[in-house]
Scaffold this motif. Structure first.
Motif, PDB file in Angstrom:
ATOM      1  N   GLN A   1       8.524   2.193  -2.094  1.00  0.00           N
ATOM      2  CA  GLN A   1       8.738   0.822  -2.553  1.00  0.00           C
ATOM      3  C   GLN A   1       9.032  -0.103  -1.377  1.00  0.00           C
ATOM      4  O   GLN A   1       8.421  -1.180  -1.230  1.00  0.00           O
ATOM      5  CB  GLN A   1       9.897   0.817  -3.554  1.00  0.00           C
ATOM      6  CG  GLN A   1      10.455  -0.547  -3.898  1.00  0.00           C
ATOM      7  CD  GLN A   1       9.376  -1.537  -4.297  1.00  0.00           C
ATOM      8  OE1 GLN A   1       8.358  -1.182  -4.878  1.00  0.00           O
ATOM      9  NE2 GLN A   1       9.580  -2.802  -3.942  1.00  0.00           N
ATOM     10  N   ALA A   2       9.937   0.310  -0.505  1.00  0.00           N
ATOM     11  CA  ALA A   2      10.263  -0.498   0.669  1.00  0.00           C
ATOM     12  C   ALA A   2       9.035  -0.645   1.563  1.00  0.00           C
ATOM     13  O   ALA A   2       8.814  -1.706   2.159  1.00  0.00           O
ATOM     14  CB  ALA A   2      11.412   0.140   1.443  1.00  0.00           C
ATOM     15  N   LEU A   3       8.240   0.401   1.619  1.00  0.00           N
ATOM     16  CA  LEU A   3       7.009   0.317   2.411  1.00  0.00           C
ATOM     17  C   LEU A   3       6.045  -0.714   1.841  1.00  0.00           C
ATOM     18  O   LEU A   3       5.448  -1.479   2.581  1.00  0.00           O
ATOM     19  CB  LEU A   3       6.313   1.675   2.462  1.00  0.00           C
ATOM     20  CG  LEU A   3       6.827   2.658   3.502  1.00  0.00           C
ATOM     21  CD1 LEU A   3       6.121   3.998   3.360  1.00  0.00           C
ATOM     22  CD2 LEU A   3       6.587   2.103   4.901  1.00  0.00           C
ATOM     23  N   THR A   4       5.897  -0.706   0.527  1.00  0.00           N
ATOM     24  CA  THR A   4       4.960  -1.687  -0.038  1.00  0.00           C
ATOM     25  C   THR A   4       5.452  -3.092   0.264  1.00  0.00           C
ATOM     26  O   THR A   4       4.659  -3.970   0.566  1.00  0.00           O
ATOM     27  CB  THR A   4       4.772  -1.546  -1.566  1.00  0.00           C
ATOM     28  OG1 THR A   4       5.937  -2.015  -2.228  1.00  0.00           O
ATOM     29  CG2 THR A   4       4.494  -0.132  -1.973  1.00  0.00           C
TER      30      THR A   4
ATOM     31  N   THR B   1       4.788  -3.854   4.124  1.00  0.00           N
ATOM     32  CA  THR B   1       3.446  -3.768   4.679  1.00  0.00           C
ATOM     33  C   THR B   1       2.457  -4.673   3.959  1.00  0.00           C
ATOM     34  O   THR B   1       1.301  -4.738   4.344  1.00  0.00           O
ATOM     35  CB  THR B   1       2.880  -2.338   4.565  1.00  0.00           C
ATOM     36  OG1 THR B   1       2.905  -1.941   3.183  1.00  0.00           O
ATOM     37  CG2 THR B   1       3.675  -1.358   5.391  1.00  0.00           C
ATOM     38  N   ALA B   2       2.904  -5.318   2.887  1.00  0.00           N
ATOM     39  CA  ALA B   2       2.011  -6.156   2.090  1.00  0.00           C
ATOM     40  C   ALA B   2       0.832  -5.373   1.514  1.00  0.00           C
ATOM     41  O   ALA B   2      -0.220  -5.921   1.256  1.00  0.00           O
ATOM     42  CB  ALA B   2       1.504  -7.355   2.899  1.00  0.00           C
TER      43      ALA B   2
ATOM     44  N   SER C   1      -4.637 -10.592   8.607  1.00  0.00           N
ATOM     45  CA  SER C   1      -5.151  -9.851   7.476  1.00  0.00           C
ATOM     46  C   SER C   1      -4.431 -10.226   6.182  1.00  0.00           C
ATOM     47  O   SER C   1      -5.064 -10.417   5.137  1.00  0.00           O
ATOM     48  CB  SER C   1      -5.012  -8.365   7.779  1.00  0.00           C
ATOM     49  OG  SER C   1      -4.998  -7.616   6.599  1.00  0.00           O
ATOM     50  N   VAL C   2      -3.129 -10.356   6.258  1.00  0.00           N
ATOM     51  CA  VAL C   2      -2.383 -10.724   5.061  1.00  0.00           C
ATOM     52  C   VAL C   2      -2.776 -12.129   4.594  1.00  0.00           C
ATOM     53  O   VAL C   2      -3.058 -12.348   3.417  1.00  0.00           O
ATOM     54  CB  VAL C   2      -0.862 -10.631   5.304  1.00  0.00           C
ATOM     55  CG1 VAL C   2      -0.100 -11.177   4.110  1.00  0.00           C
ATOM     56  CG2 VAL C   2      -0.457  -9.200   5.582  1.00  0.00           C
TER      57      VAL C   2
END
Lengths: 151, 151
Positions: free
Chosen positions: B58-61, B64-65, A18-19
């Motif tokens: 922020q770390a999640l973004t 997770t792309a 997906s990415v």
DNA sequence: ACAATTTAGTTGCAAATGTAACTAAATTCC
DNA sequence: GGAATTTAGTTACATTTGCAACTAAATTGT
């Protein structure tokens, strides 16, 4: 059960796929939009019509992997812009035959080389063998996903 | 110039990638939605939080792309469902720390094995070497697309 | 120390998308 | 030959998405 030991998103294949797909199609889409005002779907329709003579919308959905609504919308926009024309299908009153107009053909002639350059830029650094493998693996994956979706 | 000789959509890599990705993520997404009422993004957030202790959005973004708006929406939905909790970050008043609640953890423990089974089903028929290659090729492609997008 | 800029995260709005319902023509099958 | 079903394509509507604008806190530079 410590599921976190075995599931790592960054190594999870549907995620990687997906990415990779989102990044490349976003890049490509922006370029078509900026240069030609074409959405990805409009571009796909043009790409297929450019290599065929005249097709029904049905044939387009089959060869673009788009659903019929998406095809219908893309075709309508292209007709409005004068890039595609619709002709009566004499033996089947439900469907019509679609073809590029001369204007559509000239857009195609302009876009196609750009598309190929995009692909080349993306694949710069990949050997022919790797490209072959990648294509093959993707095709197999597609087929598999389609089978699985049927159940 | 007869561009149609060289451009064939079905062999065009961005297209293949898009088809492969859409088919697999559609299949996977339906399953998460049907079984757990989770969108793909909610599931990604859970997957990452399940393997970490507490993270900022922020770390999640980053891991997770997903973009920050998508993360924000997914997190909000998860908090509303009681699967994620938000705690004040003492040293930075802009952001908060996110973590799975016990309920969230138990969803994670349930979803993770399903996710792994999905992947296994998808990759049934691929050798370990092929899987390694595919992952590697996708990662390189992602990186390349990202570089190209910068210009 | 304080104005200017950057960063974190949310909200609002327009556009894109997916699904289901629909029209109309063709095909099937008694 | 005519009702029932299937197929082609469009339309309508609800949901999702993507982008830009926004608030608020932190950082930078002078």
């Amino acid at each position: 059960m410590p599921a976190d030991v075995t599931l790592r998103l960054e190594a999870y294949l549907p995620y990687r796929l997906s990415v990779a797909s989102n990044r490349t199609s976003r890049w490509v889409a922006r370029s078509y939009e900026a240069r030609f005002g074409l959405s990805i779907w409009q571009w796909r329709v043009i790409a297929v019509l450019g290599g065929a003579d005249r097709l029904t919308a049905q044939a387009l959905t089959a060869s673009t992997a788009m659903d019929k609504v998406t095809v219908s919308r893309a075709v309508r926009a292209l007709i409005e812009r004068g890039l595609v024309e619709r002709k009566k299908h004499q033996s089947d009153g439900r469907s019509a035959l679609l073809a590029l107009t001369p204007a559509g053909r000239s857009v195609y002639d302009e876009v196609a080389p750009v598309a190929l350059r995009h692909e080349a830029a993306l694949l710069d650094g990949f050997s022919p063998e790797e490209i072959r493998q990648l294509t093959d693996l993707l095709l197999r994956l597609e087929k598999r996903a389609e089978e699985l979706a049927e159940d």
